[in-house]
Write a protein that holds these residues in place. Sequence first.
Motif, PDB file in Angstrom:
ATOM      1  N   THR A 121       0.809  -1.218   0.000  1.00 48.35           N
ATOM      2  CA  THR A 121       0.000   0.000   0.000  1.00 48.35           C
ATOM      3  C   THR A 121       0.843   1.270   0.000  1.00 48.35           C
ATOM      4  OG1 THR A 121      -1.679  -1.246   1.224  1.00 48.35           O
ATOM      5  CG2 THR A 121      -1.939   1.136   1.151  1.00 48.35           C
ATOM      6  N   LEU A 122       2.069   1.222   0.524  1.00 46.58           N
ATOM      7  CA  LEU A 122       2.890   2.425   0.609  1.00 46.58           C
ATOM      8  C   LEU A 122       3.128   3.038  -0.761  1.00 46.58           C
ATOM      9  CD1 LEU A 122       4.481   4.231   2.594  1.00 46.58           C
ATOM     10  CD2 LEU A 122       6.505   2.862   2.024  1.00 46.58           C
ATOM     11  N   ASN A 123       3.284   2.224  -1.799  1.00 45.89           N
ATOM     12  CA  ASN A 123       3.507   2.753  -3.142  1.00 45.89           C
ATOM     13  C   ASN A 123       2.270   3.434  -3.706  1.00 45.89           C
ATOM     14  OD1 ASN A 123       6.238   2.107  -3.576  1.00 45.89           O
ATOM     15  ND2 ASN A 123       5.718  -0.011  -4.090  1.00 45.89           N
ATOM     16  N   ILE A 124       1.100   3.087  -3.171  1.00 44.88           N
ATOM     17  CA  ILE A 124      -0.143   3.660  -3.645  1.00 44.88           C
ATOM     18  C   ILE A 124      -0.546   4.887  -2.833  1.00 44.88           C
ATOM     19  CG2 ILE A 124      -2.610   3.213  -3.960  1.00 44.88           C
ATOM     20  CD1 ILE A 124      -1.915   0.271  -4.364  1.00 44.88           C
ATOM     21  N   ASN A 125      -0.362   4.801  -1.511  1.00 37.99           N
ATOM     22  CA  ASN A 125      -0.888   5.841  -0.620  1.00 37.99           C
ATOM     23  C   ASN A 125       0.142   6.182   0.457  1.00 37.99           C
ATOM     24  OD1 ASN A 125      -2.374   7.360   1.319  1.00 37.99           O
ATOM     25  ND2 ASN A 125      -4.277   6.375   0.677  1.00 37.99           N
ATOM     26  N   PRO A 126       0.704   7.401   0.460  1.00 38.93           N
ATOM     27  CA  PRO A 126       1.701   7.763   1.467  1.00 38.93           C
ATOM     28  C   PRO A 126       1.147   7.828   2.881  1.00 38.93           C
ATOM     29  CG  PRO A 126       1.076   9.691   0.182  1.00 38.93           C
ATOM     30  CD  PRO A 126       0.461   8.495  -0.499  1.00 38.93           C
ATOM     31  N   GLY A 127      -0.177   7.930   3.035  1.00 40.46           N
ATOM     32  CA  GLY A 127      -0.777   7.922   4.354  1.00 40.46           C
ATOM     33  C   GLY A 127      -0.599   6.601   5.080  1.00 40.46           C
ATOM     34  N   SER A 159      11.264   7.011  -3.645  1.00 36.93           N
ATOM     35  CA  SER A 159      10.237   7.849  -3.016  1.00 36.93           C
ATOM     36  C   SER A 159      10.445   7.917  -1.512  1.00 36.93           C
ATOM     37  CB  SER A 159       8.833   7.298  -3.301  1.00 36.93           C
ATOM     38  OG  SER A 159       8.548   7.284  -4.681  1.00 36.93           O
ATOM     39  N   VAL A 160      10.112   9.062  -0.949  1.00 38.40           N
ATOM     40  CA  VAL A 160      10.111   9.260   0.501  1.00 38.40           C
ATOM     41  C   VAL A 160       8.707   9.678   0.911  1.00 38.40           C
ATOM     42  CG1 VAL A 160      11.055  10.583   2.423  1.00 38.40           C
ATOM     43  CG2 VAL A 160      12.553   9.908   0.531  1.00 38.40           C
ATOM     44  N   ASP A 161       8.165   9.024   1.948  1.00 39.07           N
ATOM     45  CA  ASP A 161       6.790   9.266   2.374  1.00 39.07           C
ATOM     46  C   ASP A 161       6.746   9.773   3.810  1.00 39.07           C
ATOM     47  OD1 ASP A 161       5.085   7.894   0.076  1.00 39.07           O
ATOM     48  OD2 ASP A 161       6.752   6.566   0.531  1.00 39.07           O
ATOM     49  N   PHE A 162       5.817  10.697   4.056  1.00 40.18           N
ATOM     50  CA  PHE A 162       5.592  11.254   5.385  1.00 40.18           C
ATOM     51  C   PHE A 162       4.096  11.196   5.678  1.00 40.18           C
ATOM     52  CE2 PHE A 162       4.096  14.882   7.843  1.00 40.18           C
ATOM     53  CZ  PHE A 162       4.881  14.816   8.993  1.00 40.18           C
ATOM     54  N   SER A 163       3.735  10.762   6.878  1.00 36.07           N
ATOM     55  CA  SER A 163       2.316  10.725   7.259  1.00 36.07           C
ATOM     56  C   SER A 163       2.128  11.329   8.644  1.00 36.07           C
ATOM     57  CB  SER A 163       1.781   9.289   7.254  1.00 36.07           C
ATOM     58  OG  SER A 163       2.331   8.540   8.328  1.00 36.07           O
ATOM     59  N   TYR A 164       0.964  11.908   8.850  1.00 36.19           N
ATOM     60  CA  TYR A 164       0.575  12.411  10.172  1.00 36.19           C
ATOM     61  C   TYR A 164      -0.825  11.884  10.468  1.00 36.19           C
ATOM     62  CZ  TYR A 164      -0.151  15.421  14.179  1.00 36.19           C
ATOM     63  OH  TYR A 164      -0.386  15.874  15.452  1.00 36.19           O
ATOM     64  N   TYR A 214     -10.820   4.055  15.065  1.00 33.95           N
ATOM     65  CA  TYR A 214     -10.322   4.478  13.755  1.00 33.95           C
ATOM     66  C   TYR A 214      -9.386   5.678  13.854  1.00 33.95           C
ATOM     67  CZ  TYR A 214     -13.112   1.339  10.877  1.00 33.95           C
ATOM     68  OH  TYR A 214     -13.618   0.231  10.271  1.00 33.95           O
ATOM     69  N   LYS A 215      -8.446   5.714  12.921  1.00 28.42           N
ATOM     70  CA  LYS A 215      -7.501   6.813  12.793  1.00 28.42           C
ATOM     71  C   LYS A 215      -7.497   7.295  11.345  1.00 28.42           C
ATOM     72  CE  LYS A 215      -4.402   4.775  16.236  1.00 28.42           C
ATOM     73  NZ  LYS A 215      -3.019   4.268  16.481  1.00 28.42           N
ATOM     74  N   LEU A 216      -7.161   8.561  11.156  1.00 24.39           N
ATOM     75  CA  LEU A 216      -7.062   9.141   9.820  1.00 24.39           C
ATOM     76  C   LEU A 216      -5.655   9.684   9.629  1.00 24.39           C
ATOM     77  CD1 LEU A 216      -8.331  10.065   7.139  1.00 24.39           C
ATOM     78  CD2 LEU A 216      -9.068  12.164   8.315  1.00 24.39           C
ATOM     79  N   ALA A 217      -4.972   9.182   8.603  1.00 29.67           N
ATOM     80  CA  ALA A 217      -3.597   9.593   8.311  1.00 29.67           C
ATOM     81  C   ALA A 217      -3.565  10.381   7.013  1.00 29.67           C
ATOM     82  CB  ALA A 217      -2.685   8.374   8.221  1.00 29.67           C
ATOM     83  N   PHE A 218      -2.858  11.505   7.025  1.00 31.25           N
ATOM     84  CA  PHE A 218      -2.622  12.303   5.828  1.00 31.25           C
ATOM     85  C   PHE A 218      -1.164  12.116   5.413  1.00 31.25           C
ATOM     86  CE2 PHE A 218      -6.019  14.394   8.190  1.00 31.25           C
ATOM     87  CZ  PHE A 218      -6.989  14.554   7.195  1.00 31.25           C
ATOM     88  N   GLY A 219      -0.957  11.891   4.124  1.00 27.39           N
ATOM     89  CA  GLY A 219       0.387  11.577   3.669  1.00 27.39           C
ATOM     90  C   GLY A 219       0.878  12.451   2.538  1.00 27.39           C
ATOM     91  N   GLY A 244       3.245  13.588  -4.363  1.00 28.26           N
ATOM     92  CA  GLY A 244       1.945  12.945  -4.263  1.00 28.26           C
ATOM     93  C   GLY A 244       1.324  13.180  -2.904  1.00 28.26           C
ATOM     94  N   ILE A 245       0.027  12.913  -2.799  1.00 26.23           N
ATOM     95  CA  ILE A 245      -0.717  13.085  -1.553  1.00 26.23           C
ATOM     96  C   ILE A 245      -1.631  11.887  -1.333  1.00 26.23           C
ATOM     97  CG2 ILE A 245      -0.670  15.612  -1.572  1.00 26.23           C
ATOM     98  CD1 ILE A 245      -3.513  15.552  -2.718  1.00 26.23           C
ATOM     99  N   GLY A 246      -2.044  11.698  -0.089  1.00 24.35           N
ATOM    100  CA  GLY A 246      -2.973  10.613   0.203  1.00 24.35           C
ATOM    101  C   GLY A 246      -3.617  10.770   1.559  1.00 24.35           C
TER     102      GLY A 246
END
Length: 306
Positions: A32-38, A100-105, A113-118, A157-159
């Motif tokens: 999933t990391l390649n699809i969604n940075p969140g 690629s480098v990914d960052f999520s909060y 449930y949790k919501l992550a923005f990437g 990219g964003i997710g």
Amino acid sequence: MKIRLLLFGLFLVSATGVAQQEAQYTQYMYNTLNINPGYAGSRGVTSILAMHRNQWVGLDGAPQTSTVTMHTPMGVNSRVGLGVSFINDELGPSDENTISVDFSYTIPTSENYKLAFGLKGTAAWLNVDFSKTNIFDQNDPFANRTNIDDRFNPNVGIGAYWYSNKGYFGLSVPYLLERTYYDNDVQYSASERMHLHLIAGYVFDLSSEIKFKPALLTKIVQGAPLQVDLSANFLFFDKLSLGAAYRWSAAVSGLVGFQISDSLMIGYAYDKETTRLGNFNSGSHEIFLRFEPFTRYDKVVSPRFF
């Protein structure tokens, strides 16, 4: 060779039109990391994945994709996740390497449930060696085509990824920047377009030993048909997973995975084309290995099924 020409023709079709250029995976639920940075850090442990896909076996120059990813939360209760990935994607005369480098909060939205923005930052280098193609008509403008060497393409990219230990839903655009390349000498153009990804899945407990997880991946890109991947996996005794998948109007797949230990999992998928292209190849193979050296599964009821 006719097969080589067929693949080169497919390459040119994707280059002169607008097509889905991103690497394709059947076991996207583990990648999933390649699809969604969140997704970065969402498993709660350091997670390392290696995956290789050999597509359309028997076709000379068919796609081959190798991926290595690693992501982790920045602490036990940290809301920040970081990830890094490397992709090598080969198709006919083209060879592209992507880092690629990914960052999520992450923010809690409820008790479960949790919501992550990437955010995703990407650097890619494209090579095209036209000497790997067979040109029978030397008057063809591509007969003297100049090779492409390490053409650099940055992107962002964003997710958003909403999840619990039971289910998830995500929206993302891994590559926001759109580009069109031209070669006026041979009237050649290659276009990159944004791909919107929608992913979803949920785990149902059929019994204390059996879990069932349907999952969905949808890709939307301007100028290309809607791609829908549907999968259904069963997990037995938190060890063995068996399932099947269907790529709309494209392929059917069988999937198997085994949790060797709390830290190590291996999986395999086989795709059979349902299009005319299936007459020219013996299917696609995909294998992955996931390693999580610092697992904390003893602190939860069972391992995450995604």
